[in-house]
Motif scaffolding. Structure first.
Motif, short mmCIF file in Angstrom:
data_model
loop_
_atom_site.label_atom_id
_atom_site.label_comp_id
_atom_site.label_asym_id
_atom_site.label_seq_id
_atom_site.Cartn_x
_atom_site.Cartn_y
_atom_site.Cartn_z
N LEU A 280 0.89 -1.29 0.05
CA LEU A 280 0.11 0.09 -0.01
C LEU A 280 0.86 1.14 -0.10
O LEU A 280 0.55 2.27 -0.76
CB LEU A 280 -0.80 0.05 1.27
N GLN A 281 1.96 1.27 0.65
CA GLN A 281 2.82 2.33 0.84
C GLN A 281 3.48 2.41 -0.62
O GLN A 281 3.73 3.63 -1.00
CB GLN A 281 3.71 2.15 1.80
N GLN A 282 3.95 1.54 -1.24
CA GLN A 282 4.28 1.53 -2.66
C GLN A 282 3.27 2.25 -3.52
O GLN A 282 3.61 2.99 -4.36
CB GLN A 282 4.73 0.18 -3.18
N VAL A 283 2.13 1.91 -3.41
CA VAL A 283 0.99 2.59 -4.17
C VAL A 283 0.96 4.01 -3.98
O VAL A 283 0.92 5.01 -5.00
CB VAL A 283 -0.21 1.82 -4.08
N VAL A 284 0.92 4.52 -2.64
CA VAL A 284 0.94 5.90 -2.32
C VAL A 284 2.11 6.71 -3.01
O VAL A 284 1.87 7.60 -3.31
CB VAL A 284 0.62 5.88 -0.75
N LEU A 285 3.46 6.12 -2.57
CA LEU A 285 4.55 6.66 -3.13
C LEU A 285 4.49 6.83 -4.52
O LEU A 285 4.77 7.97 -5.13
CB LEU A 285 5.65 5.71 -2.61
N ASN A 286 3.95 5.72 -5.22
CA ASN A 286 3.80 5.96 -6.60
C ASN A 286 3.18 7.00 -7.29
O ASN A 286 3.42 7.91 -7.96
CB ASN A 286 3.55 4.34 -7.30
N MET A 287 1.95 7.10 -6.56
CA MET A 287 0.86 8.16 -6.93
C MET A 287 1.49 9.56 -6.64
O MET A 287 1.34 10.41 -7.49
CB MET A 287 -0.42 7.87 -6.20
N VAL A 288 2.09 9.64 -5.43
CA VAL A 288 2.78 10.99 -5.03
C VAL A 288 3.80 11.32 -6.02
O VAL A 288 4.03 12.50 -6.59
CB VAL A 288 3.05 11.01 -3.52
N MET A 289 4.80 10.46 -6.41
CA MET A 289 5.78 10.81 -7.16
C MET A 289 5.50 11.23 -8.75
O MET A 289 5.83 11.94 -9.35
CB MET A 289 6.86 9.73 -7.39
N ASN A 290 4.20 10.40 -9.04
CA ASN A 290 3.78 10.57 -10.44
C ASN A 290 3.36 12.15 -10.43
O ASN A 290 3.47 12.88 -11.47
CB ASN A 290 2.65 9.78 -10.90
N ALA A 291 2.75 12.50 -9.36
CA ALA A 291 2.14 13.89 -9.38
C ALA A 291 3.03 14.81 -9.33
O ALA A 291 3.02 15.83 -10.09
CB ALA A 291 1.04 13.93 -7.91
N ALA A 292 4.21 14.63 -8.69
CA ALA A 292 5.25 15.63 -8.41
C ALA A 292 5.95 15.60 -9.87
O ALA A 292 6.30 16.86 -10.22
CB ALA A 292 6.28 15.10 -7.56
N GLY B 166 5.27 23.32 -10.24
CA GLY B 166 4.69 23.56 -8.90
C GLY B 166 2.92 23.31 -9.16
O GLY B 166 2.48 23.24 -10.32
N GLY B 167 2.33 23.24 -7.73
CA GLY B 167 1.22 22.79 -8.05
C GLY B 167 0.48 22.21 -6.73
O GLY B 167 1.23 22.31 -5.50
N SER B 168 -0.73 21.65 -6.54
CA SER B 168 -0.88 20.92 -5.28
C SER B 168 -1.63 19.49 -5.61
O SER B 168 -2.17 19.12 -6.59
CB SER B 168 -2.08 21.93 -4.68
N LEU B 169 -1.35 18.79 -4.49
CA LEU B 169 -2.00 17.59 -4.44
C LEU B 169 -2.48 17.18 -3.11
O LEU B 169 -2.11 17.59 -2.30
CB LEU B 169 -0.79 16.43 -4.70
N ASP C 121 -8.45 9.26 -2.69
CA ASP C 121 -8.29 10.18 -4.06
C ASP C 121 -7.11 10.89 -3.86
O ASP C 121 -6.63 11.31 -2.80
CB ASP C 121 -9.47 11.03 -3.79
N PHE C 122 -6.29 10.79 -4.92
CA PHE C 122 -5.23 11.63 -5.24
C PHE C 122 -5.57 12.53 -6.15
O PHE C 122 -5.28 12.22 -7.35
CB PHE C 122 -4.08 10.72 -5.63
N ALA C 123 -5.77 13.93 -5.89
CA ALA C 123 -6.25 14.72 -6.72
C ALA C 123 -5.12 15.87 -7.10
O ALA C 123 -4.80 16.61 -6.09
CB ALA C 123 -7.56 15.38 -6.22
N ASP C 124 -4.47 15.87 -8.10
CA ASP C 124 -3.55 17.11 -8.50
C ASP C 124 -4.09 18.21 -9.46
O ASP C 124 -5.28 18.13 -9.98
CB ASP C 124 -2.37 16.25 -9.09
N THR C 125 -3.44 19.16 -9.48
CA THR C 125 -3.74 20.28 -10.23
C THR C 125 -2.76 20.42 -11.56
O THR C 125 -2.58 21.44 -12.02
CB THR C 125 -3.81 21.57 -9.44
#
Length: 574
Positions: free
Chosen positions: A468-480, A486-489, A503-507
Motif C-alpha cells: 500500500l505504501q508503494q502504491v501511495v508513493l508511486n501516486m505522489v511521485m507521479n503527481a510531483a 509547481g502545484g498542489s496534490l 483520492d489523489f487529486a492534483d492540479t
C-alpha cells in the motif's frame, strides 16, 4: 172562550225560520267542507299527476343527464315557475353544480355538461348553501325586500327574479343536490306549491340516487372490462416475450418441479411437454450440486452443465425465488460459445501482452546495453586519460543500474510480493509515506504543496502495508513529476458503502483522452527517456486488484487528474 190563533201561528213561523237558518248554516258548512275536500282532492290529484310524470321521466331516462332534463321540464310545466335549475352535489360534497336548466320561454331544457367555476355554489356557505346542507326548504317570497337578499346569487338564475324557492334533494340521509325555482313576480309560490314540490323532490332524489348508482356501476363495469382486456393483452404480450426469449425460462414449484418452460427449451433439444413435473435439478449433469444450490432458496448465479439428450451445454443459471407463491424463476443461458470465444480472446490477449512485454523489455534494456557496449569499447582504447576511464566506468555502472531497475520492476509486475492479509489503517500508511525523508526532499524540489483531508475512524483494510505504501508513493511521485512547475496534490480518504476510498487529486496538466486507456499498460509512459520504466501504475493496479479493490482515474486537460483507489473494508473484528 176562543183560542188566540195568530200568536200561535207567529211562534210556529219563528221556529220554522230558525230551522231554515240552521239548515242554511249547515248547508254552508257542508259546502265549505265539500269545497275543501274537492280542493284537497284536486291537490292530491295534482300530486299524483306530478308523481306519475316523475315516474315517466325515471322510466324513460337512460342516464343522469336525461333524468335531470326530464325533472326540470316536469317542474316548469306543473308549477308556476318562470325558471328552474337542478343542481347536484359534487363527489367531495363541497359544492353544488348545475346539471339542467329550463326557462318558460325555452322549447326544451338545457344540460350543463361542464359547469364553470362561477356557476357552482358552495355547500354550507351563504343563505342558500346553508339551507341545502341542512336539508331545509328555503322560500323567499319577495327578493326586493332587504332581509331576503341572497348572496352568492346562483349564476344561472335570472337577476330579475322576485321569488325564489329552494328544495334540497335528500335520499338515504345524503344530500344529492337542490331544485331551484325562480318567479319573476313576488309571492309566486304558495304553501301548496311547497308541499307538492317536496313530494316531487323526495321521488326525484330517490330516482337520482338510483340512476347515479347505476351510472357508477356502469363505470365500474367499463373499468373492469378495460382492466380485463388490458390484463389479457398483457398476458399475451408477456407470453410472446417469453416464447421469443433466447434464454430458457423455467418456473418451478415449492418442491422444485418444473411447472412452466418457454419455447427456448425446444431450441436446446428439450421436449417442452416432457419437462412438466420433472425436478429442475435433474436437467443438469451434476445433479447433486444443482440440488444443493437450488435448495438454498436464495438468489444465485452459477455455471452448470445442462444435459439435453445427447448434447450438453455450459449454461449460466440465474435463480430468483418468488416468496409470495413459493415458486422459483430460473433463467438458463447457453454460454458454451461465449466461454469458448472468451478463452480464445484471453489466449490472444496473452499472446499480445507477451509481444508488447517483449518489445518493451527489448526497447528498455536495449538502450542502456548499447550505451554499455559503447563505453566498453572506449575503455579498450589506450589514448584515454584516467579521468575519462573513470567517467566511462561510472557511465557503465549507471546504465547497469538502470537495467537492474527495469528487471526489478518487471519482476514486481509479474510476481507481486505475497499478500500478507493483515488489517491495516490507510491513514497511517499515507502519513508514513509522506513522512519519508526522500519523499519530502523530492517534494521540496518540485514545489509541490500537499493537502490532507483524511477521514477519521475509517474501516481497516486487508493489504500488505509495504505494498500500500508503494502504491501511495508511486501516486505522489507521479503527481510531483507531472507538476514540475509547481502545484498542489490533495489526498482524501473517505468511508463509502463498506469501502475505503483514497483520492489523489492534483492540479497538473491532465492526461489526454487518448492516453487514459493506456496508462495501466506495462511500459506505457509519457515521461522523458530515462525517467520512468512505465511499470509503476501497472504494478499499482496489480497490487490493488490482488487486495480485492480497483483504481479509477478521471482527468481533464488543463485542470488536473484524480486517481481513486477503492479498497474493501476488513469488517468488524479485523
Amino acid at each position: 172562550m176562543e183560542p188566540t190563533r195568530p200568536e200561535t201561528d207567529g211562534r210556529n213561523m219563528d221556529d220554522i225560520l230558525g230551522q231554515v237558518r240552521e239548515q242554511e248554516a249547515l248547508l254552508s258548512t257542508y259546502k265549505e267542507t265539500l269545497g275543501r275536500i274537492y280542493q284537497e282532492f284536486d291537490a292530491r290529484i295534482a300530486e299524483l299527476s306530478l308523481i306519475r310524470r316523475v315516474s315517466d321521466v325515471v322510466r324513460q331516462a337512460q342516464d343522469l343527464t336525461s333524468l335531470a332534463l326530464g325533472l326540470v321540464e316536469v317542474v316548469i310545466s306543473e308549477l308556476p315557475a318562470d325558471f328552474v335549475c337542478l343542481m347536484l352535489a359534487d363527489a367531495e360534497m363541497t359544492s353544488l353544480l348545475p346539471a339542467a336548466l329550463m326557462d318558460r320561454d325555452w322549447e326544451a331544457p338545457r344540460p350543463v355538461p361542464r359547469p364553470a367555476r362561477r356557476q357552482c355554489l358552495p355547500l354550507g356557505k351563504g343563505q342558500l348553501g346553508r339551507a341545502v346542507s341542512e336539508g331545509r326548504v328555503l322560500l323567499l317570497s319577495d327578493l326586493s325586500q332587504a332581509g331576503q337578499k341572497v348572496s352568492p346569487w346562483p349564476a344561472d338564475l335570472p337577476r330579475s327574479a322576485r321569488t325564489l324557492l329552494v328544495l334540497p334533494l335528500v335520499a338515504r340521509q345524503q344530500i344529492l343536490g337542490a331544485m331551484l325555482l325562480a318567479g319573476l313576480g313576488p309571492q309566486a309560490f304558495g304553501e301548496e306549491h311547497t308541499r307538492a314540490l317536496s313530494i316531487f323532490c323526495d321521488h326525484a332524489a330517490a330516482a337520482l340516487i338510483n340512476v347515479r348508482l347505476i351510472d357508477q356501476l356502469g363505470e365500474i363495469n367499463e373499468r373492469l372490462l378495460a382492466s380485463e382486456l388490458e390484463a389479457h393483452q398483457a398476458k399475451e404480450y408477456l407470453q410472446h416475450l417469453l416464447d421469443t426469449a433466447s434464454d430458457l425460462i423455467i418456473i418451478a414449484d415449492r418442491q422444485g418441479r418444473v411447472t412452466y418452460a418457454n419455447q427456448a427449451a425446444q431450441d436446446l433439444g428439450l421436449a417442452r411437454e416432457s419437462l412438466a413435473g420433472r425436478p429442475l435439478a435433474s436437467l443438469f449433469a451434476d445433479q447433486a450440486r444443482a440440488r444443493l444450490l437450488l435448495e438454498r432458496g436464495a438468489p444465485l448465479n452459477e455455471e452448470l452443465e445442462l444435459n439435453a439428450g445427447e448434447k450438453s451445454f455450459l449454461t449460466l443459471v440465474s435463480l430468483t425465488p418468488l416468496p409470495e407463491s413459493g415458486e422459483s424463476l430460473a433463467i438458463i443461458r447457453d454460454v458454451t460459445r461465449r466461454r469458448a470465444l472468451e478463452r480464445q480472446l484471453m489466449h490472444a490477449e496473452k499472446l499480445a501482452s507477451v509481444g508488447i512485454l517483449a518489445a518493451g523489455v527489448a526497447h528498455e534494456i536495449g538502450n542502456p546495453l548499447s550505451a554499455v557496449s559503447g563505453y566498453a569499447q572506449l575503455l579498450t582504447k589506450d589514448d584515454i586519460t584516467s579521468d575519462e576511464r573513470r567517467e566511462f566506468a561510472q557511465a557503465i555502472a549507471s546504465q547497469a543500474e538502470r537495467i537492474n531497475r527495469i528487471i526489478r520492476d518487471l519482476l514486481e509486475y509479474s510476481r507481486p510480493s505475497p499478500y500478507q492479509g493483515q488489517a491495516i489503517e490507510v491513514n497511517q500508511a499515507i502519513e508514513a509515506v509522506l513522512g519519508m525523508f526522500f519523499t519530502s526532499k523530492r517534494l521540496a524540489h518540485s514545489h509541490l504543496a500537499i493537502n490532507r483531508d483524511l477521514a477519521r475512524e475509517l474501516p481497516l483494510v486487508r493489504i500488505d502495508r509495504d505494498q500500500l505504501q508503494q502504491v501511495v508513493l508511486n501516486m505522489v511521485m507521479n503527481a510531483a513529476q507531472a507538476m514540475e512547475e509547481g502545484g498542489s496534490l490533495t489526498l482524501i480518504t473517505r468511508r463509502q458503502d463498506g469501502w475505503v476510498r483514497i483520492d489523489f487529486a492534483d492540479t497538473g496538466p491532465g492526461i489526454s483522452p487518448g492516453h487514459l486507456a493506456l496508462i495501466f499498460d506495462p511500459f506505457f509512459t509519457t515521461k522523458p527517456p530515462g525517467q520512468g520504466t512505465g511499470l509503476g501504475l501497472s504494478i499499482c493496479d496489480r497490487i490493488i486488484n490482488a487486495a480485492g479493490g480497483r483504481i479509477e482515474v478521471r482527468s481533464q486537460l488543463g485542470k488536473g487528474t484524480t486517481f481513486t483507489v477503492w479498497l474493501p473494508g476488513a469488517g468488524e473484528g479485523a
